[in-house]
Motif scaffolding. Structure first.
Motif, PDB file in Angstrom:
ATOM      1  N   CYS A 104      34.460  52.113  -5.198  1.00  0.00           N
ATOM      2  CA  CYS A 104      33.758  50.920  -5.665  1.00  0.00           C
ATOM      3  C   CYS A 104      32.252  51.064  -5.498  1.00  0.00           C
ATOM      4  O   CYS A 104      31.487  50.672  -6.387  1.00  0.00           O
ATOM      5  CB  CYS A 104      34.263  49.693  -4.923  1.00  0.00           C
ATOM      6  N   ARG A 105      31.832  51.638  -4.391  1.00  0.00           N
ATOM      7  CA  ARG A 105      30.395  51.849  -4.177  1.00  0.00           C
ATOM      8  C   ARG A 105      29.817  52.835  -5.192  1.00  0.00           C
ATOM      9  O   ARG A 105      28.729  52.620  -5.724  1.00  0.00           O
ATOM     10  CB  ARG A 105      30.127  52.336  -2.757  1.00  0.00           C
ATOM     11  N   VAL A 106      30.531  53.910  -5.447  1.00  0.00           N
ATOM     12  CA  VAL A 106      30.067  54.900  -6.430  1.00  0.00           C
ATOM     13  C   VAL A 106      30.017  54.262  -7.821  1.00  0.00           C
ATOM     14  O   VAL A 106      29.039  54.438  -8.558  1.00  0.00           O
ATOM     15  CB  VAL A 106      30.960  56.162  -6.422  1.00  0.00           C
ATOM     16  N   PHE A 107      31.056  53.494  -8.183  1.00  0.00           N
ATOM     17  CA  PHE A 107      31.054  52.805  -9.473  1.00  0.00           C
ATOM     18  C   PHE A 107      29.833  51.892  -9.573  1.00  0.00           C
ATOM     19  O   PHE A 107      29.132  51.892 -10.594  1.00  0.00           O
ATOM     20  CB  PHE A 107      32.331  51.987  -9.662  1.00  0.00           C
ATOM     21  N   ALA A 108      29.582  51.101  -8.525  1.00  0.00           N
ATOM     22  CA  ALA A 108      28.447  50.175  -8.539  1.00  0.00           C
ATOM     23  C   ALA A 108      27.123  50.921  -8.669  1.00  0.00           C
ATOM     24  O   ALA A 108      26.235  50.501  -9.415  1.00  0.00           O
ATOM     25  CB  ALA A 108      28.456  49.317  -7.274  1.00  0.00           C
ATOM     26  N   LEU A 109      26.996  52.022  -7.968  1.00  0.00           N
ATOM     27  CA  LEU A 109      25.780  52.826  -8.055  1.00  0.00           C
ATOM     28  C   LEU A 109      25.576  53.353  -9.470  1.00  0.00           C
ATOM     29  O   LEU A 109      24.479  53.238 -10.040  1.00  0.00           O
ATOM     30  CB  LEU A 109      25.838  53.993  -7.067  1.00  0.00           C
ATOM     31  N   LEU A 110      26.619  53.912 -10.056  1.00  0.00           N
ATOM     32  CA  LEU A 110      26.510  54.446 -11.417  1.00  0.00           C
ATOM     33  C   LEU A 110      26.220  53.332 -12.422  1.00  0.00           C
ATOM     34  O   LEU A 110      25.428  53.517 -13.354  1.00  0.00           O
ATOM     35  CB  LEU A 110      27.788  55.205 -11.788  1.00  0.00           C
TER      36      LEU A 110
END
Length: 75
Positions: free
Chosen positions: A59-65
């Motif tokens: 979820c954090r990686v998705f949000a960052l991207l």
């Protein structure tokens, strides 16, 4: 960043809790709104494509991207 905020999500018929910083929840909610789906629906999509990565990390990686794509004008 603020302290973690925990939310309950139903994934594949199983209740689970997910703890993220409020800033990440804000980006995820924005992404869900753009896609016209619920926050739970977005997290289900992330869950389906995360492979071996922990859900919170995915979820954090998705949000960052998502945030980076928005800055580039591609969202």
């Amino acid at each position: 960043m603020g302290s973690l905020k925990k939310r309950s999500i139903n994934l594949a018929g199983h209740a689970t809790s997910l703890a993220l910083e409020p800033e990440f929840w804000t980006v995820l909610q924005s992404a869900a709104s753009i896609d016209r789906i619920s926050l739970a629906g977005l997290i289900q999509r992330i869950d389906a494509g995360r492979g071996e990565r922990p859900l919170a990390s995915a979820c954090r990686v998705f949000a960052l991207l998502h945030a980076q794509a928005g800055e580039a004008g591609t969202v």
